[in-house]
Design a protein around this motif. Sequence first.
Motif, PDB file in Angstrom:
ATOM      1  N   GLY A  38       0.822  -1.197   0.000  1.00 33.34           N
ATOM      2  CA  GLY A  38       0.000   0.000   0.000  1.00 33.34           C
ATOM      3  C   GLY A  38       0.862   1.255   0.000  1.00 33.34           C
ATOM      4  N   GLY A  39       0.208   2.386  -0.171  1.00 32.84           N
ATOM      5  CA  GLY A  39       0.940   3.645  -0.167  1.00 32.84           C
ATOM      6  C   GLY A  39       0.077   4.781  -0.654  1.00 32.84           C
ATOM      7  N   LEU A  40       0.750   5.882  -0.942  1.00 34.44           N
ATOM      8  CA  LEU A  40       0.082   7.084  -1.441  1.00 34.44           C
ATOM      9  C   LEU A  40       0.332   7.198  -2.942  1.00 34.44           C
ATOM     10  N   VAL A  41      -0.736   7.377  -3.696  1.00 30.71           N
ATOM     11  CA  VAL A  41      -0.615   7.480  -5.147  1.00 30.71           C
ATOM     12  C   VAL A  41      -1.610   8.516  -5.649  1.00 30.71           C
ATOM     13  N   GLN A  42      -1.268   9.158  -6.741  1.00 34.76           N
ATOM     14  CA  GLN A  42      -2.189  10.122  -7.334  1.00 34.76           C
ATOM     15  C   GLN A  42      -3.278   9.415  -8.115  1.00 34.76           C
ATOM     16  N   ALA A  43      -4.402  10.070  -8.232  1.00 43.57           N
ATOM     17  CA  ALA A  43      -5.498   9.522  -9.026  1.00 43.57           C
ATOM     18  C   ALA A  43      -5.001   9.234 -10.442  1.00 43.57           C
ATOM     19  N   GLY A  44      -5.413   8.082 -10.957  1.00 43.43           N
ATOM     20  CA  GLY A  44      -4.958   7.630 -12.263  1.00 43.43           C
ATOM     21  C   GLY A  44      -3.721   6.753 -12.207  1.00 43.43           C
ATOM     22  N   GLY A  45      -3.096   6.684 -11.051  1.00 43.39           N
ATOM     23  CA  GLY A  45      -1.900   5.880 -10.896  1.00 43.39           C
ATOM     24  C   GLY A  45      -2.207   4.423 -10.594  1.00 43.39           C
ATOM     25  N   SER A  46      -1.144   3.667 -10.324  1.00 42.24           N
ATOM     26  CA  SER A  46      -1.255   2.221 -10.090  1.00 42.24           C
ATOM     27  C   SER A  46      -0.513   1.812  -8.831  1.00 42.24           C
ATOM     28  N   LEU A  47      -0.999   0.750  -8.225  1.00 42.67           N
ATOM     29  CA  LEU A  47      -0.323   0.103  -7.106  1.00 42.67           C
ATOM     30  C   LEU A  47      -0.579  -1.395  -7.213  1.00 42.67           C
ATOM     31  N   ARG A  48       0.329  -2.166  -6.702  1.00 40.13           N
ATOM     32  CA  ARG A  48       0.098  -3.602  -6.566  1.00 40.13           C
ATOM     33  C   ARG A  48       0.276  -3.974  -5.103  1.00 40.13           C
ATOM     34  N   VAL A  49      -0.781  -4.487  -4.504  1.00 41.26           N
ATOM     35  CA  VAL A  49      -0.691  -4.970  -3.137  1.00 41.26           C
ATOM     36  C   VAL A  49      -0.501  -6.483  -3.161  1.00 41.26           C
ATOM     37  N   SER A  50       0.253  -6.958  -2.185  1.00 36.67           N
ATOM     38  CA  SER A  50       0.618  -8.369  -2.128  1.00 36.67           C
ATOM     39  C   SER A  50       0.148  -8.986  -0.825  1.00 36.67           C
ATOM     40  N   CYS A  51      -0.095 -10.274  -0.873  1.00 40.07           N
ATOM     41  CA  CYS A  51      -0.485 -11.034   0.314  1.00 40.07           C
ATOM     42  C   CYS A  51       0.369 -12.288   0.346  1.00 40.07           C
ATOM     43  N   ALA A  52       1.401 -12.257   1.174  1.00 34.63           N
ATOM     44  CA  ALA A  52       2.309 -13.399   1.296  1.00 34.63           C
ATOM     45  C   ALA A  52       1.776 -14.343   2.354  1.00 34.63           C
ATOM     46  N   ALA A  53       1.593 -15.595   1.960  1.00 34.99           N
ATOM     47  CA  ALA A  53       1.009 -16.578   2.868  1.00 34.99           C
ATOM     48  C   ALA A  53       2.066 -17.527   3.404  1.00 34.99           C
ATOM     49  N   SER A  54       1.900 -17.900   4.656  1.00 39.19           N
ATOM     50  CA  SER A  54       2.723 -18.941   5.268  1.00 39.19           C
ATOM     51  C   SER A  54       1.805 -19.841   6.086  1.00 39.19           C
ATOM     52  N   GLY A  55       2.176 -21.101   6.207  1.00 40.56           N
ATOM     53  CA  GLY A  55       1.343 -22.044   6.937  1.00 40.56           C
ATOM     54  C   GLY A  55       0.216 -22.637   6.124  1.00 40.56           C
ATOM     55  N   LEU A  56       0.121 -22.240   4.864  1.00 40.90           N
ATOM     56  CA  LEU A  56      -0.841 -22.839   3.941  1.00 40.90           C
ATOM     57  C   LEU A  56      -0.283 -22.707   2.536  1.00 40.90           C
ATOM     58  N   THR A  57      -0.868 -23.481   1.631  1.00 41.05           N
ATOM     59  CA  THR A  57      -0.468 -23.422   0.227  1.00 41.05           C
ATOM     60  C   THR A  57      -1.532 -22.641  -0.532  1.00 41.05           C
ATOM     61  N   VAL A  58      -1.112 -21.589  -1.178  1.00 39.24           N
ATOM     62  CA  VAL A  58      -2.046 -20.684  -1.853  1.00 39.24           C
ATOM     63  C   VAL A  58      -2.972 -21.430  -2.807  1.00 39.24           C
ATOM     64  N   ASP A  59      -2.444 -22.428  -3.483  1.00 35.55           N
ATOM     65  CA  ASP A  59      -3.227 -23.136  -4.496  1.00 35.55           C
ATOM     66  C   ASP A  59      -4.384 -23.933  -3.890  1.00 35.55           C
ATOM     67  N   ASP A  60      -4.320 -24.205  -2.596  1.00 31.46           N
ATOM     68  CA  ASP A  60      -5.364 -25.013  -1.944  1.00 31.46           C
ATOM     69  C   ASP A  60      -6.495 -24.181  -1.352  1.00 31.46           C
ATOM     70  N   TYR A  61      -6.382 -22.884  -1.435  1.00 28.54           N
ATOM     71  CA  TYR A  61      -7.355 -21.979  -0.822  1.00 28.54           C
ATOM     72  C   TYR A  61      -7.884 -21.000  -1.870  1.00 28.54           C
ATOM     73  N   SER A  62      -9.059 -20.463  -1.599  1.00 32.51           N
ATOM     74  CA  SER A  62      -9.475 -19.277  -2.338  1.00 32.51           C
ATOM     75  C   SER A  62      -9.042 -18.063  -1.511  1.00 32.51           C
ATOM     76  N   PHE A  63      -8.808 -16.984  -2.216  1.00 32.82           N
ATOM     77  CA  PHE A  63      -8.348 -15.756  -1.572  1.00 32.82           C
ATOM     78  C   PHE A  63      -9.231 -14.585  -1.978  1.00 32.82           C
ATOM     79  N   GLY A  64      -9.392 -13.691  -1.031  1.00 38.43           N
ATOM     80  CA  GLY A  64     -10.153 -12.490  -1.319  1.00 38.43           C
ATOM     81  C   GLY A  64      -9.405 -11.256  -0.865  1.00 38.43           C
ATOM     82  N   TRP A  65      -9.665 -10.169  -1.554  1.00 37.92           N
ATOM     83  CA  TRP A  65      -9.212  -8.854  -1.136  1.00 37.92           C
ATOM     84  C   TRP A  65     -10.440  -8.045  -0.718  1.00 37.92           C
ATOM     85  N   PHE A  66     -10.340  -7.466   0.443  1.00 37.69           N
ATOM     86  CA  PHE A  66     -11.411  -6.630   0.984  1.00 37.69           C
ATOM     87  C   PHE A  66     -10.842  -5.259   1.293  1.00 37.69           C
ATOM     88  N   ARG A  67     -11.688  -4.276   1.405  1.00 34.24           N
ATOM     89  CA  ARG A  67     -11.225  -2.947   1.781  1.00 34.24           C
ATOM     90  C   ARG A  67     -12.229  -2.296   2.726  1.00 34.24           C
TER      91      ARG A  67
END
Length: 124
Positions: free
Chosen positions: A9-38
Amino acid sequence: DVQLQASGGGLVQAGGSLRVSCAASGLTVDDYSFGWFRQAPGKEREGVSCISRSENSTYYTDSVKGRFTISSDNAKNTVYLQMNNLKSEDTAVYYCAADSQGHRSPWASEYDYWGQGTEVTVSS
């Protein structure tokens, strides 16, 4: 123990781009569904996007369709949300979550594990 670590996350101007990441441990990403909420100040938590490998499907709330893209990298055990053409109304704390049932769902109650959130601020 399962841990989800949200970052990017961070500060960005309107029209710009960001990529947020979710690093998982203790599970395998492929075995779960994932959601992003705000959650914006004074508002309820909102389901933004989710991905289900088992159902081979994704979901986007109407306000982000065509601008946001959810993806996962099994090698890095990480889920991403690429956000383009950001608008001031995208300003919020973004949370990632994992669902052991593997269903694609925009509802927070479906998810078992949550990350700590990363703040995105879009200036107009």
